[in-house]
Enzyme design. Structure first.
Site, PDB file in Angstrom:
ATOM      1  N   TYR A  74       3.422   9.389   0.054  1.00  0.00           N
ATOM      2  CA  TYR A  74       4.491   8.669   0.755  1.00  0.00           C
ATOM      3  C   TYR A  74       5.842   8.817   0.049  1.00  0.00           C
ATOM      4  O   TYR A  74       6.879   8.473   0.631  1.00  0.00           O
ATOM      5  CB  TYR A  74       4.172   7.167   0.901  1.00  0.00           C
ATOM      6  CG  TYR A  74       2.805   6.831   1.481  1.00  0.00           C
ATOM      7  CD1 TYR A  74       2.017   7.806   2.087  1.00  0.00           C
ATOM      8  CD2 TYR A  74       2.299   5.539   1.426  1.00  0.00           C
ATOM      9  CE1 TYR A  74       0.764   7.506   2.600  1.00  0.00           C
ATOM     10  CE2 TYR A  74       1.042   5.233   1.947  1.00  0.00           C
ATOM     11  CZ  TYR A  74       0.284   6.224   2.516  1.00  0.00           C
ATOM     12  OH  TYR A  74      -0.964   5.921   3.019  1.00  0.00           O
ATOM     13  N   ASP A 105       0.841  -1.203   0.000  1.00  0.00           N
ATOM     14  CA  ASP A 105       0.000   0.000   0.000  1.00  0.00           C
ATOM     15  C   ASP A 105       0.874   1.249   0.000  1.00  0.00           C
ATOM     16  O   ASP A 105       1.519   1.567   0.992  1.00  0.00           O
ATOM     17  CB  ASP A 105      -0.895   0.001   1.247  1.00  0.00           C
ATOM     18  CG  ASP A 105      -1.867   1.165   1.233  1.00  0.00           C
ATOM     19  OD1 ASP A 105      -2.873   1.086   0.493  1.00  0.00           O
ATOM     20  OD2 ASP A 105      -1.622   2.170   1.925  1.00  0.00           O
ATOM     21  N   HIS A 158      -7.528   9.658  -1.826  1.00  0.00           N
ATOM     22  CA  HIS A 158      -6.915   9.555  -0.500  1.00  0.00           C
ATOM     23  C   HIS A 158      -7.794  10.173   0.597  1.00  0.00           C
ATOM     24  O   HIS A 158      -7.805   9.705   1.736  1.00  0.00           O
ATOM     25  CB  HIS A 158      -5.552  10.280  -0.546  1.00  0.00           C
ATOM     26  CG  HIS A 158      -4.541   9.761   0.431  1.00  0.00           C
ATOM     27  ND1 HIS A 158      -3.205   9.664   0.137  1.00  0.00           N
ATOM     28  CD2 HIS A 158      -4.657   9.315   1.702  1.00  0.00           C
ATOM     29  CE1 HIS A 158      -2.548   9.180   1.189  1.00  0.00           C
ATOM     30  NE2 HIS A 158      -3.408   8.969   2.146  1.00  0.00           N
ATOM     31  N   LYS A 193      -2.606   6.176  -4.420  1.00  0.00           N
ATOM     32  CA  LYS A 193      -3.697   7.099  -4.083  1.00  0.00           C
ATOM     33  C   LYS A 193      -3.490   8.488  -4.685  1.00  0.00           C
ATOM     34  O   LYS A 193      -2.351   8.930  -4.859  1.00  0.00           O
ATOM     35  CB  LYS A 193      -3.812   7.243  -2.546  1.00  0.00           C
ATOM     36  CG  LYS A 193      -3.764   5.906  -1.809  1.00  0.00           C
ATOM     37  CD  LYS A 193      -3.998   6.026  -0.317  1.00  0.00           C
ATOM     38  CE  LYS A 193      -3.707   4.706   0.368  1.00  0.00           C
ATOM     39  NZ  LYS A 193      -2.319   4.494   0.745  1.00  0.00           N
TER      40      LYS A 193
HETATM   41  N1  NAP Z   1      -5.379   6.268   3.592  1.00  0.00           N
HETATM   42  C1  NAP Z   1      -4.891   6.942   4.604  1.00  0.00           C
HETATM   43  O1  NAP Z   1      -5.275   8.093   4.873  1.00  0.00           O
HETATM   44  C2  NAP Z   1      -3.839   6.308   5.462  1.00  0.00           C
HETATM   45  C3  NAP Z   1      -3.472   6.911   6.669  1.00  0.00           C
HETATM   46  C4  NAP Z   1      -2.526   6.270   7.465  1.00  0.00           C
HETATM   47  C5  NAP Z   1      -1.975   5.066   7.041  1.00  0.00           C
HETATM   48  N2  NAP Z   1      -2.326   4.514   5.855  1.00  0.00           N
HETATM   49  C6  NAP Z   1      -1.734   3.219   5.380  1.00  0.00           C
HETATM   50  O2  NAP Z   1      -1.776   2.267   6.435  1.00  0.00           O
HETATM   51  C7  NAP Z   1      -0.461   1.835   6.749  1.00  0.00           C
HETATM   52  C8  NAP Z   1      -0.323   1.510   8.229  1.00  0.00           C
HETATM   53  O3  NAP Z   1      -0.693   2.588   9.056  1.00  0.00           O
HETATM   54  P1  NAP Z   1       0.349   3.458   9.903  1.00  0.00           P
HETATM   55  O4  NAP Z   1       1.646   3.454   9.203  1.00  0.00           O
HETATM   56  O5  NAP Z   1      -0.322   4.740  10.165  1.00  0.00           O
HETATM   57  O6  NAP Z   1       0.464   2.736  11.296  1.00  0.00           O
HETATM   58  P2  NAP Z   1       0.388   1.267  11.944  1.00  0.00           P
HETATM   59  O7  NAP Z   1       0.600   0.205  10.948  1.00  0.00           O
HETATM   60  O8  NAP Z   1      -0.813   1.251  12.807  1.00  0.00           O
HETATM   61  O9  NAP Z   1       1.630   1.335  12.936  1.00  0.00           O
HETATM   62  C9  NAP Z   1       2.931   1.486  12.490  1.00  0.00           C
HETATM   63  C10 NAP Z   1       3.821   1.730  13.708  1.00  0.00           C
HETATM   64  O10 NAP Z   1       3.862   0.570  14.526  1.00  0.00           O
HETATM   65  C11 NAP Z   1       5.204   0.073  14.616  1.00  0.00           C
HETATM   66  N3  NAP Z   1       5.103  -1.402  14.535  1.00  0.00           N
HETATM   67  C12 NAP Z   1       4.827  -2.153  13.449  1.00  0.00           C
HETATM   68  N4  NAP Z   1       4.749  -3.451  13.765  1.00  0.00           N
HETATM   69  C13 NAP Z   1       4.987  -3.538  15.088  1.00  0.00           C
HETATM   70  C14 NAP Z   1       5.050  -4.627  16.001  1.00  0.00           C
HETATM   71  N5  NAP Z   1       4.825  -5.873  15.600  1.00  0.00           N
HETATM   72  N6  NAP Z   1       5.322  -4.343  17.303  1.00  0.00           N
HETATM   73  C15 NAP Z   1       5.547  -3.075  17.726  1.00  0.00           C
HETATM   74  N7  NAP Z   1       5.489  -1.999  16.899  1.00  0.00           N
HETATM   75  C16 NAP Z   1       5.208  -2.244  15.592  1.00  0.00           C
HETATM   76  C17 NAP Z   1       5.949   0.684  13.443  1.00  0.00           C
HETATM   77  O11 NAP Z   1       7.308   0.909  13.743  1.00  0.00           O
HETATM   78  P3  NAP Z   1       8.527   0.307  12.836  1.00  0.00           P
HETATM   79  O12 NAP Z   1       8.295   0.689  11.414  1.00  0.00           O
HETATM   80  O13 NAP Z   1       9.716   0.946  13.435  1.00  0.00           O
HETATM   81  O14 NAP Z   1       8.483  -1.174  13.054  1.00  0.00           O
HETATM   82  C18 NAP Z   1       5.241   2.043  13.324  1.00  0.00           C
HETATM   83  O15 NAP Z   1       5.744   2.960  14.274  1.00  0.00           O
HETATM   84  C19 NAP Z   1       0.412   2.999   6.271  1.00  0.00           C
HETATM   85  O16 NAP Z   1       1.769   2.619   6.123  1.00  0.00           O
HETATM   86  C20 NAP Z   1      -0.285   3.352   4.993  1.00  0.00           C
HETATM   87  O17 NAP Z   1       0.048   2.428   3.982  1.00  0.00           O
HETATM   88  C21 NAP Z   1      -3.259   5.112   5.072  1.00  0.00           C
END
Ligand code: NAP
Length: 277
Positions: free
Chosen positions: A56, A51, A114, A81
């Site tokens: 990004y 994704d 988005h 997006k």
């Molecule tokens: N459409 C939208 O508006 C939108 C908004 C936000 C996100 N997204 C998408 O959703 C994806 C995921 O969301 P997100 O990046 O906001 O946050 P998330 O996946 O909820 O959390 C990521 C965070 O958790 C840590 N982490 C990951 N696996 C872990 C584990 N097993 N144990 C402990 N910590 C862990 C990561 O650190 P490390 O990387 O250091 O491991 C990072 O700090 C994004 O990358 C993006 O593709 C879309």
């Protein structure tokens, strides 16, 4: 609930395209080298869905990994997006073409609006319909749309959205939105499923995790998957990318699922589209 989930589990979109339930999110994965490492680690473990987004800045970090790993383009599902500054019919078409060119992927599997940008989102959707009809992406959808935004879109579109990607985890259990999407044949996709790491110390998650020998992150991912909702955990570390995919050797007991459902606080860790008119 699906019976046997695996890392290869897919769901069928409303146009019959198969979309893998587990995807690697690559927002803020670091430099190009770090992002390509993360993508490679994920593909090595068996993720088949990435994704990305123009925002990004890493749409171009997927194709080189596919090439290095000798994976065919059609073995991996890629979403990108439309960013907020690119709304409107002509600008959306141009922005999509730039994204596609940058990515070097030939086509996107899914392209999303988005964010439901006021006044302009309807014109942008018409652009996505054109792109879809021209075969430049296999499915189109939206992100951060509330029920109201979806109703508006469904009332006006020629091609209905296949996916709505929203913030979704036990602390933001958007049950009404999930039910609305199911009733309208729109797949929900869960972003920030790990609450950006903010709730990983929660005692309820830890207690439930201990029962299965799983981490809070794995419990939250499994909670999403068991609803047949697409889930997009992000990590740039190999050990966590692996950990986040080790969620297929247990089932949540009904009572634990109910406890997780009850964690809802309507709490957003990312952005909140509720007041976007
Ligand atoms: N459409 C939208 O508006 C939108 C908004 C936000 C996100 N997204 C998408 O959703 C994806 C995921 O969301 P997100 O990046 O906001 O946050 P998330 O996946 O909820 O959390 C990521 C965070 O958790 C840590 N982490 C990951 N696996 C872990 C584990 N097993 N144990 C402990 N910590 C862990 C990561 O650190 P490390 O990387 O250091 O491991 C990072 O700090 C994004 O990358 C993006 O593709 C879309």
């Amino acid at each position: 609930m699906m019976n046997e989930l695996s890392i290869l589990s897919t769901v069928k979109l409303n146009n019959q395209v198969e979309m893998p339930l587990l995807g690697l999110g690559i927002y803020e994965t670091g430099s190009s080298r770090q992002t390509q490492n993360a993508v490679a680690w994920a593909l090595e473990v068996g993720y088949r869905h990435i994704d990305t987004a123009k925002l990004y800045g890493n749409e171009s970090d997927i194709a080189p990994v596919l090439q290095k790993m000798s994976l065919a383009r059609n073995e991996v599902f890629v979403t990108s997006k439309l960013w907020n500054s690119d709304h409107g019919y002509d600008k959306s078409i141009r922005a999509f073409n730039h994204s596609l060119e940058r990515s070097g992927l030939g086509y996107f599997d899914l392209f999303l609006i988005h964010w439901p940008v006021e006044k302009l989102r309807a014109d942008s959707w018409r652009a996505l319909e054109t792109i879809y009809q021209e075969g430049k992406c296999r499915a189109i959808g939206v992100s951060n749309y509330t029920i109201r935004h979806l109703e508006e879109l469904l009332g006006a579109c020629k091609v209905p959205p296949a996916v709505n990607q929203v913030e979704y985890h036990p602390f933001l259990y958007q049950k009404k939105l999930l039910e609305f999407c199911r009733a309208n044949n729109i797949r929900l996709s869960a972003y920030s499923p790990l609450t950006k790491g903010e709730k990983l110390d929660d005692n309820t998650l830890k207690t439930i995790g201990n029962r299965y020998g799983k981490s809070p992150a794995q419990i939250m991912i499994r909670w999403v998957l068991e609803q047949e909702v697409i889930v997009l955990p992000k990590s740039a570390r190999q050990s966590r990318i692996i950990e986040n995919a080790e969620v297929y050797d247990f089932h949540l007991e009904e009572s634990d699922r109910k406890t997780l459902d009850a964690l809802n606080q309507d709490w957003h860790c990312t952005w909140n589209p509720t007041n976007i008119v």
